[in-house]
Design a protein around this motif. Structure first.
Motif, mmCIF file in Angstrom:
data_model
loop_
_atom_site.group_PDB
_atom_site.id
_atom_site.type_symbol
_atom_site.label_atom_id
_atom_site.label_comp_id
_atom_site.label_asym_id
_atom_site.label_seq_id
_atom_site.Cartn_x
_atom_site.Cartn_y
_atom_site.Cartn_z
ATOM 1 N N ALA A 15 0.841 -1.208 0.000
ATOM 2 C CA ALA A 15 0.000 0.000 0.000
ATOM 3 C C ALA A 15 0.875 1.257 0.000
ATOM 4 O O ALA A 15 0.658 2.181 -0.789
ATOM 5 C CB ALA A 15 -0.931 -0.019 1.218
ATOM 6 N N SER A 39 8.631 -9.333 -1.577
ATOM 7 C CA SER A 39 8.930 -10.641 -0.988
ATOM 8 C C SER A 39 9.210 -11.648 -2.105
ATOM 9 O O SER A 39 8.974 -11.368 -3.292
ATOM 10 C CB SER A 39 7.744 -11.121 -0.154
ATOM 11 O OG SER A 39 6.723 -11.575 -1.014
ATOM 12 N N ASN A 96 9.989 3.503 6.766
ATOM 13 C CA ASN A 96 8.598 3.738 7.184
ATOM 14 C C ASN A 96 8.134 2.837 8.313
ATOM 15 O O ASN A 96 7.047 3.035 8.838
ATOM 16 C CB ASN A 96 7.667 3.485 5.988
ATOM 17 C CG ASN A 96 7.394 4.755 5.242
ATOM 18 O OD1 ASN A 96 6.721 5.633 5.734
ATOM 19 N ND2 ASN A 96 7.960 4.862 4.057
ATOM 20 N N CYS A 129 2.112 7.264 11.051
ATOM 21 C CA CYS A 129 1.233 8.158 10.279
ATOM 22 C C CYS A 129 0.408 9.105 11.163
ATOM 23 O O CYS A 129 0.270 10.296 10.858
ATOM 24 C CB CYS A 129 0.303 7.327 9.397
ATOM 25 S SG CYS A 129 -0.348 5.855 10.205
HETATM 26 N N1 LIG Z 1 -0.239 1.844 5.448
HETATM 27 C C1 LIG Z 1 0.106 2.954 6.104
HETATM 28 O O1 LIG Z 1 -0.683 3.950 6.180
HETATM 29 C C2 LIG Z 1 1.442 3.076 6.732
HETATM 30 C C3 LIG Z 1 1.815 4.319 7.225
HETATM 31 C C4 LIG Z 1 3.066 4.455 7.794
HETATM 32 C C5 LIG Z 1 3.919 3.372 7.881
HETATM 33 N N2 LIG Z 1 3.526 2.151 7.391
HETATM 34 C C6 LIG Z 1 4.493 1.046 7.482
HETATM 35 O O2 LIG Z 1 4.987 0.708 6.191
HETATM 36 C C7 LIG Z 1 5.237 -0.693 6.110
HETATM 37 C C8 LIG Z 1 4.454 -1.300 4.959
HETATM 38 O O3 LIG Z 1 3.076 -1.046 5.138
HETATM 39 P P1 LIG Z 1 1.998 -1.307 3.993
HETATM 40 O O4 LIG Z 1 0.733 -0.796 4.566
HETATM 41 O O5 LIG Z 1 2.482 -0.809 2.671
HETATM 42 O O6 LIG Z 1 1.984 -2.932 3.970
HETATM 43 P P2 LIG Z 1 1.519 -3.925 2.803
HETATM 44 O O7 LIG Z 1 0.509 -3.299 1.932
HETATM 45 O O8 LIG Z 1 1.184 -5.195 3.503
HETATM 46 O O9 LIG Z 1 2.862 -4.153 1.914
HETATM 47 C C9 LIG Z 1 4.003 -4.831 2.425
HETATM 48 C C10 LIG Z 1 5.115 -4.823 1.374
HETATM 49 O O10 LIG Z 1 6.288 -5.436 1.926
HETATM 50 C C11 LIG Z 1 6.709 -6.472 1.030
HETATM 51 N N3 LIG Z 1 7.391 -7.512 1.786
HETATM 52 C C12 LIG Z 1 6.866 -8.383 2.687
HETATM 53 N N4 LIG Z 1 7.827 -9.191 3.166
HETATM 54 C C13 LIG Z 1 8.984 -8.823 2.556
HETATM 55 C C14 LIG Z 1 10.329 -9.287 2.623
HETATM 56 N N5 LIG Z 1 10.690 -10.287 3.438
HETATM 57 N N6 LIG Z 1 11.262 -8.682 1.841
HETATM 58 C C15 LIG Z 1 10.924 -7.667 1.026
HETATM 59 N N7 LIG Z 1 9.654 -7.190 0.917
HETATM 60 C C16 LIG Z 1 8.709 -7.764 1.669
HETATM 61 C C17 LIG Z 1 5.439 -6.947 0.365
HETATM 62 O O11 LIG Z 1 5.762 -7.656 -0.830
HETATM 63 P P3 LIG Z 1 4.747 -8.789 -1.441
HETATM 64 O O12 LIG Z 1 3.710 -8.030 -2.249
HETATM 65 O O13 LIG Z 1 5.637 -9.601 -2.295
HETATM 66 O O14 LIG Z 1 4.151 -9.524 -0.279
HETATM 67 C C18 LIG Z 1 4.787 -5.581 0.096
HETATM 68 O O15 LIG Z 1 5.431 -4.954 -0.996
HETATM 69 C C19 LIG Z 1 4.857 -1.268 7.490
HETATM 70 O O16 LIG Z 1 6.033 -1.336 8.269
HETATM 71 C C20 LIG Z 1 3.895 -0.251 8.035
HETATM 72 O O17 LIG Z 1 3.859 -0.252 9.435
HETATM 73 C C21 LIG Z 1 2.308 1.990 6.809
#
Ligand SMILES: NC(=O)c1ccc[n+]([C@@H]2O[C@H](COP(=O)([O-])OP(=O)(O)OC[C@H]3O[C@@H](n4cnc5c(N)ncnc54)[C@H](OP(=O)(O)O)[C@@H]3O)[C@@H](O)[C@H]2O)c1
Length: 334
Positions: A15, A39, A96, A129
């Motif tokens: 996301a 991943s 992040n 966030c």
């Molecule tokens: N969403 C928010 O509003 C927000 C705001 C601030 C911070 N964050 C932080 O940002 C991070 C990601 O959040 P998100 O909401 O974007 O999560 P998400 O939609 O679940 O995406 C996770 C990403 O990480 C990848 N990934 C998972 N395991 C991995 C590995 N071992 N090596 C490399 N890449 C890997 C996934 O790839 P695949 O597609 O291959 O599984 C995907 O690209 C988290 O730490 C979260 O706390 C999120």
């Protein structure tokens, strides 16, 4: 010749990662070679990003270029392992996740608040966030009147829990519409037609998200004794966090003064209107890079205190935009 910077987005399919790519493009960040890490499930897939065809790959030391930028949004475990590798190879890692935020040696940065902490190399942490949008709003008021206490209730969007939570919410809504009982696996319950507190909890009763807001606010504002009392709630809104903030200052602060300070501050879109429906809303602020502040009121029982409403796009200012702004400062490209 214009500067060009090698960029790797770690978590590129997520996301935040997807919005990160959009923000790099919109803000014309001078991207040289682009590499995209996800991943093992996604590795090998070819995607279009910033006008380039890029093959998704797993993390390895080689993806981090000396003098380049590494934007991490793949969870705390991945950041814990790979941010130091990126930094050792001479890249700037902007993370992040929560992995490095409270490490005393790592700057925790909201550019509108503490850009002086930005370093050209090493690891820089992007705050949570909810903390980011609250501090953008509090900073001009704190500079003028000295912040003493904050009580905040959050109304947090589903996208804050990642792409899979959004998909599950849509399935829940569809099940509700068919009159069936919605299932849940990613969320800890049904969010359709409901509210949830879906973060990990400590035995003390505090949710992880609430503790992050307390600790990160104190670190960023450099006010280690700041009194902060959050209640975090997930609401059935796809994108855009809202917050009801009550803040007390060391001196009285009137509505007109507060509006003038907020209206002149960087990164804030002030909505001074008064009336039903005339306030910042996640529906209209999703997709924006600034933070909206409205409903500014003096507490009738305490002239030192203000109540106001803050809305921000959690994937943009709450994550991707803030990270790219940090990189712009670090590389001097904006
Ligand atoms: N969403 C928010 O509003 C927000 C705001 C601030 C911070 N964050 C932080 O940002 C991070 C990601 O959040 P998100 O909401 O974007 O999560 P998400 O939609 O679940 O995406 C996770 C990403 O990480 C990848 N990934 C998972 N395991 C991995 C590995 N071992 N090596 C490399 N890449 C890997 C996934 O790839 P695949 O597609 O291959 O599984 C995907 O690209 C988290 O730490 C979260 O706390 C999120």
């Amino acid at each position: 010749m214009a500067k060009s910077i090698d960029v790797v987005v770690v978590g590129a399919t997520g996301a935040v990662g997807q919005v990160m790519l959009k923000v790099l493009e919109e803000r014309r960040f001078p991207v040289g070679r682009l590499r995209l890490v996800a991943s093992a499930r996604s590795a090998g897939r070819v995607v279009e990003a910033l006008g380039q065809r890029v093959t998704l790959e797993v993390a390895s030391p080689e993806v981090f270029s000396p003098g380049g930028l590494a934007l991490f949004s793949a969870g705390a475990g991945t950041s814990q392992t790979w941010c130091p590798v990126a930094a050792e190879r001479g890249a700037l890692a902007v993370d992040n996740s929560s992995a490095w935020r409270m490490d005393p040696s790592v700057p925790l940065v909201v550019p509108e608040v503490n850009s002086a902490r930005i370093t050209p190399r090493g690891i820089i942490a992007n705050p949570n966030c909810s903390t980011i949008q609250m501090l953008v709003a509090l900073k001009p008021l704190h500079d003028a009147a000295g912040l003493e206490q904050v009580v905040v209730s959050t109304y947090q969007a589903i996208s804050g829990k990642g792409a899979r939570a959004l998909e599950e919410f849509e399935l829940q809504r569809a099940a509700d519409a068919r009159g069936e009982t919605p299932n849940h696996a990613v969320l800890p319950g049904v969010l359709s037609q409901n509210l949830l507190t879906d973060w990990k909890h400590e035995d003390s009763g505090w949710a992880e998200e609430e503790l992050k807001m307390i600790q990160e606010s104190r670190k960023i504002l450099e006010l280690p004794a700041l009194r902060v009392t959050p209640t975090c709630v997930r609401v059935p809104v796809p994108n855009g966090h809202s917050e009801a903030v009550w803040a007390r200052f060391s001196r009285p602060i009137g509505r007109d003064e507060a509006l003038a300070l907020l209206g002149a501050a960087p990164g804030i879109s002030l909505d001074p209107r008064v009336g039903p429906g005339l306030h910042p809303q996640p529906r209209s602020f999703s997709g924006r890079d600034d933070v909206a502040v409205g409903r500014v009121r003096v507490d009738p029982s305490d002239p030192h205190a203000l109540a106001f409403w803050v809305v921000g796009d959690n994937l943009r200012k709450g994550a991707a935009t803030n990270a790219v702004q940090i990189a712009e400062h670090a590389f001097g490209v904006r």
